[in-house]
Structures are given as C-alpha cells and as structure tokens.
Write a protein that holds these residues in place. Sequence first.
Motif, mmCIF file in Angstrom:
data_model
loop_
_atom_site.group_PDB
_atom_site.id
_atom_site.type_symbol
_atom_site.label_atom_id
_atom_site.label_comp_id
_atom_site.label_asym_id
_atom_site.label_seq_id
_atom_site.Cartn_x
_atom_site.Cartn_y
_atom_site.Cartn_z
ATOM 1 N N PRO A 173 1.035 -1.246 -0.049
ATOM 2 C CA PRO A 173 -0.125 -0.012 0.020
ATOM 3 C C PRO A 173 1.010 1.325 -0.017
ATOM 4 C CG PRO A 173 -0.715 -1.471 1.712
ATOM 5 C CD PRO A 173 0.443 -2.246 1.026
ATOM 6 N N ASP A 174 2.047 1.172 0.796
ATOM 7 C CA ASP A 174 2.839 2.232 0.622
ATOM 8 C C ASP A 174 3.219 2.690 -0.686
ATOM 9 O OD1 ASP A 174 2.623 2.822 3.507
ATOM 10 O OD2 ASP A 174 4.465 1.298 3.561
ATOM 11 N N LEU A 176 1.533 2.060 -3.467
ATOM 12 C CA LEU A 176 0.563 2.771 -4.132
ATOM 13 C C LEU A 176 0.344 4.012 -3.709
ATOM 14 C CD1 LEU A 176 -2.155 -0.200 -3.882
ATOM 15 C CD2 LEU A 176 -0.543 0.296 -5.890
ATOM 16 N N ASP A 177 0.481 4.472 -2.497
ATOM 17 C CA ASP A 177 0.316 5.711 -2.018
ATOM 18 C C ASP A 177 1.375 6.627 -2.533
ATOM 19 O OD1 ASP A 177 -1.908 5.056 -0.418
ATOM 20 O OD2 ASP A 177 -0.906 4.700 1.257
ATOM 21 N N LEU A 178 2.775 6.166 -2.792
ATOM 22 C CA LEU A 178 3.657 7.094 -3.156
ATOM 23 C C LEU A 178 3.184 7.028 -4.874
ATOM 24 C CD1 LEU A 178 6.545 8.027 -3.349
ATOM 25 C CD2 LEU A 178 7.553 5.994 -3.566
ATOM 26 N N ARG A 180 0.465 7.424 -6.399
ATOM 27 C CA ARG A 180 -0.540 8.393 -6.633
ATOM 28 C C ARG A 180 -0.179 9.740 -5.960
ATOM 29 N NH1 ARG A 180 -4.229 3.609 -3.830
ATOM 30 N NH2 ARG A 180 -4.845 2.455 -5.563
ATOM 31 N N SER A 181 0.681 9.908 -5.014
ATOM 32 C CA SER A 181 0.942 11.002 -4.433
ATOM 33 C C SER A 181 1.971 11.792 -5.719
ATOM 34 C CB SER A 181 1.836 11.138 -3.286
ATOM 35 O OG SER A 181 3.022 10.381 -3.431
#
Length: 278
Positions: A173-174, A176-178, A180-181
Amino acid sequence: MPGPVAGAGLDLFPDASNDDPARAAARRAFAVKAATVVGVHLGVLALWQLAVVLFAIPVFVLPSPRATLATLAQPHYSWLPNVSVTALEIFGGYLLGVIVGVVGAVAFSWFRLVAAILLPLFVTLNMVPKVALGPLIIVWFSYGIVPNILIAFSICFFPILLTTARGLSEVDPDLLDLVRSLKGSRWQLFQKIQLPGALPYLFSGMKVGAILAVAGATVGEFIASERGLGYLMIQVQAGLDTAGMLMAVILLTLLGVALYGLVLLLERLVVVRDARIQ
C-alpha cells in the motif's frame, strides 16, 4: 524496492573470466541436480527392462523399453502427424489460456465490479467436469483441432487467472500511495509496480497450466477426434497394442515436459531468483 525485471536472466551464462564462488557453486548444484534427474530416469528404464526379462511379462501386458521404442520405426502409427496435431492442441490451448487468464486478471484488478460479477461465474464454470463438457464442445464446434484446443484452454486458464489476479492485488500500500501522490497514472502503476510484483504469481499459474493443458488436449482426443496421440491410443487399444499405447504416453509426456521447460526458461529470463515461487 528492487523487483522482478526483464533481463534478470542475463546471468544465466556468465563469463567464466568474471566467475565468483557463488556462481560456481550454483553451476555445480545445477549439474548435480541434472545428473540426478537423468540417472533416476535411466534407472527406471533399467528396472523396467529387468522386470520384463526376469518375470517373463507378456508383451500385451508390459512390453520392454526396446519393444516400445521400436514402434517409432513403424510407419502405420503415423507418429509425426499425430504428435504435430496433439502439440498444436496443447500449445494452442495453453497460449489462449495464458492470454485470457492474464487479460482477465488485469480486468479484475482494474475494475472491482467486473471481478465481483465474473469471478464467481468462473469458479462455477471451473467446477464443471471437463469430460462432461467435452461432448457439448464437440456438438457446438464439430470434430477437429479447434474443440480440443478449447478443452485444453478451459482446463488450464483458471489457475493462471487466479494466481495472476492474486499477484496484481498483493501490492505494498505504501508504494500505491507513493505513485498516486506523484500523480502516476493507472498504466504507470500497473507497469512499474503491479506487473513486476505479479510476475512470480503469473509463472506459478503458468506452470500448473502447462500440466493441465496436456490433460485437456488428451481428454478432447479421447472424447472425439480423428487425429492425435489420444486418438491413436484409442485405435491401438482394440488390438492390445500396449507398446503403441506406451509410446503414445511417452510422447505426450515429452510434449508436457517441453512446454513446462519453456515456461521455466522464460521465468529465469524475466524473474529474479529470489522472487520465484517454487
């Protein structure tokens, strides 16, 4: 985070001048493993020959390895045309299974609604015995190579679909968040994160599918066919030609081994050693 990348298999044949102890040990281990595999198979052949001679087993029960191999020189079996047909069915059904399985897994990953609707349906369809489905496929598509390709496909595509879908969903998930950010697109997320991480799962499913594709093509030829190794086995069975049946089984096995070996080679080329699923 390093992941499975294309070209990772370039170290399969390293330059001896740049050798190191780890690579030398790996080559020795591979040589020992290969010699063991060959030795075991030769031992089975020796025991087979010995059992036939010592116990005077009738030819129609168990022919010797020599008698079995002798059938290859007999033209009435038409080995080459029959092997070619069965190979086309196996490889064709398998390739179709890989394509549909991967595309379906990507669709499940991108569109949750598609997964919620279709995945239970695929599970139900996969529970249908393929021997029972075979006659329907024959009715719908008549005799020939195409129905047997479809039967091989119907058996081998489901494990490829499931394992690939699992690999695409098991993403940190980290990461994915990276992505997307950083305003990464869905395609960039798939190309850079999901696909490399899913490759070990994909090849795990492809290995299982390679085995099932052989079974699927053979089932199709048993049900209704005019050519192929399965068809040949049905024909020679009436005359108690056990040597011909055994040779057909051996050739089917060799086709499966060849397909499995191609999958292993491709896996070595695109997936790093530590990421492979045994």
